[in-house]
Design an enzyme around this catalytic site. Structure first.
Site, PDB file in Angstrom:
ATOM      1  N   CYS A  91       0.816  -1.225   0.000  1.00 31.00           N
ATOM      2  CA  CYS A  91       0.000   0.000   0.000  1.00 31.00           C
ATOM      3  C   CYS A  91       0.844   1.267   0.000  1.00 31.00           C
ATOM      4  O   CYS A  91       0.350   2.337  -0.362  1.00 31.00           O
ATOM      5  CB  CYS A  91      -0.928   0.011   1.204  1.00 31.00           C
ATOM      6  SG  CYS A  91      -1.889  -1.506   1.406  1.00 31.00           S
ATOM      7  N   HIS A 360      -8.797   2.390  -3.255  1.00 32.64           N
ATOM      8  CA  HIS A 360      -7.427   2.065  -2.851  1.00 32.64           C
ATOM      9  C   HIS A 360      -6.760   1.182  -3.908  1.00 32.64           C
ATOM     10  O   HIS A 360      -6.627  -0.024  -3.729  1.00 32.64           O
ATOM     11  CB  HIS A 360      -7.464   1.370  -1.495  1.00 32.64           C
ATOM     12  CG  HIS A 360      -6.125   1.052  -0.908  1.00 32.64           C
ATOM     13  ND1 HIS A 360      -4.953   1.646  -1.342  1.00 32.64           N
ATOM     14  CD2 HIS A 360      -5.767   0.192   0.093  1.00 32.64           C
ATOM     15  CE1 HIS A 360      -3.931   1.161  -0.633  1.00 32.64           C
ATOM     16  NE2 HIS A 360      -4.403   0.281   0.228  1.00 32.64           N
ATOM     17  N   CYS A 390      -1.049   2.663   6.304  1.00 32.08           N
ATOM     18  CA  CYS A 390      -0.634   1.352   6.789  1.00 32.08           C
ATOM     19  C   CYS A 390      -0.335   0.465   5.588  1.00 32.08           C
ATOM     20  O   CYS A 390      -0.789   0.725   4.467  1.00 32.08           O
ATOM     21  CB  CYS A 390      -1.716   0.734   7.674  1.00 32.08           C
ATOM     22  SG  CYS A 390      -3.291   0.449   6.834  1.00 32.08           S
TER      23      CYS A 390
END
Length: 404
Positions: A91, A360, A390
């Site tokens: 991520c 995302h 995160c």
């Protein structure tokens, strides 16, 4: 040793964010990357010969575009002298591409680097690791890269059989965060994203994508994920993802980030080189930090990462005008805010929405956030922003940016 050079970020741009299997599903990750690179060069008037390299972030690659940054650079028409490579910090990959580019420029290894992040989760591969040894028994096992990556990201010693959702439920239990609080946060995220979209706040950072089809081309120029019809009632009606194994589970598709398709890019260089090339800097990198945690607690890893980045910049949360914290899960954001002592309704927090509402697209997310905050700061008459997220597997990345 020579002093590190100053680094600025110019013209961060992004494509719209598409839903899984949605409007951008027919476009490969490298095609999305090529689109945003071509637009970056065209809009800035950048001399392609000035590009030393392209750092390409991608979380779900195939061998259709190996060394992703290099292939995207070539497909976008950059000269063969523009080098490129691929990185994956899950991520955090897009932001890591920016940081790697900054380190190259700071040390003088390069003068101008393009940081690129792209993901087509709609085209994440199904793969086999047994095929070359022949077919034994009934056939070959095909692994879904999307789900498999979440199960193996902790390695052999830190298994995560329930993936990131299971880790999010761990935070729910430990922090005592209710389903109602999570749904309320998700609703706020959608409302902020929809309001920004309706006001045209994303227009300057967006690059339209042309999607070929049998009945002609379609131009996608808006994020597909924000939902104007989201309500507390509709969110409450969704079933928890792990409800069958945990009667107290609270994480749903509505209060978690989406699986998405997008690409984003930015120019990283020195102020002097930007002036020579007629580029307009928008941000200056002040500091950054990375942190590691137990993979089951990856959701609160932004706490130590952000604390370190702020300390290195000589700042505190009170100094920030914008806090961009990626919304992997509402429960994860709420846990971080609890540790920081911040209010979930803080207007500085994701003013235009984030992962739950915008989406995302893993490796593109960090650069998508950067493009958004680069335009948020002047709109809010702000100066300082923190970007953090995160990372599945027990990591987090954070960076402090200053408006130029």
């Amino acid at each position: 040793m020579t002093a590190l050079r100053d680094v600025v970020i110019c013209s961060p741009l992004r494509t719209p964010v598409g839903r899984l299997g949605g409007s951008l599903a027919g476009v490969s990750a490298v095609a999305l990357a090529t689109t945003v690179l071509e637009a970056l060069v065209a809009r800035t008037g950048l001399d392609p010969n000035a590009v030393d390299g392209v750092i390409g972030a991608q979380g779900y690659p195939t061998m259709e575009a190996p060394a992703f940054g290099r292939v995207a650079a070539l497909d976008a028409g950059l000269p063969v002298s523009a080098t490129g490579y691929q990185l994956d910090r899950r991520c955090g990959s897009g932001l890591q591409a920016v940081i790697n580019a900054a380190m190259e420029v700071q040390t003088g290894a390069s003068d101008l680097v393009i940081a690129l992040g792209a993901e087509s989760m709609s085209n994440a591969p199904l793969y086999t690791v047994e095929g070359r040894r022949g077919i034994v028994g009934a056939g070959l096992m095909l692994h879904d890269a999307l789900s498999r990556g979440r199960e193996t990201v902790g390695g052999r010693r830190f298994p995560t059989p329930e993936g990131n959702v299971g880790a999010a439920e761990t935070l729910r239990r430990e922090y005592g965060i209710t389903r109602e609080a999570q749904d309320a946060f998700a609703l706020r995220s959608h409302r902020r994203a929809v309001a920004a979209q309706s006001a045209g706040a994303f227009d300057a950072e967006l690059v339209p994508v042309t999607v070929p089809g049998r009945r002609g081309d379609t131009v996608v120029d808006r994020d597909e994920h924000p939902r104007a019809d989201t309500s507390l009632d509709s969110l409450a009606a969704l079933r928890p993802i792990l409800g069958r194994s945990d009667a107290a589970a609270t994480v749903t598709a509505g209060n978690a980030s989406g699986q998405n398709d997008a690409a984003a890019a930015a120019i990283v260089t020195t102020p002097e080189r930007a002036a020579e090339l007629g580029l307009v800097p928008m941000l200056r990198l002040r500091s950054w930090a990375v942190a590691g945690t137990d993979p089951e607690h990856f959701g609160v890893a932004p706490v130590p990462a952000a604390n370190r980045a702020l300390e290195r910049a000589g700042l505190g949360f009170a100094d920030l005008d914008v806090l961009e914290l990626n919304e992997a899960f509402a429960v994860q954001v709420l846990a971080c805010l609890a540790d920081w002592g911040l209010d979930a309704e803080d207007p500085r927090l994701n003013p235009r929405g984030s992962g739950i509402s915008i989406g995302h697209p893993i490796a593109a997310t960090g650069l998508r956030m950067l493009a958004t905050l680069a335009h948020e700061l002047p709109a809010l008459d702000g100066t300082l922003a923190l970007e953090t997220m995160c990372i599945g597997g027990g990591q987090a990345l954070a960076a402090v940016f200053e408006r130029v």
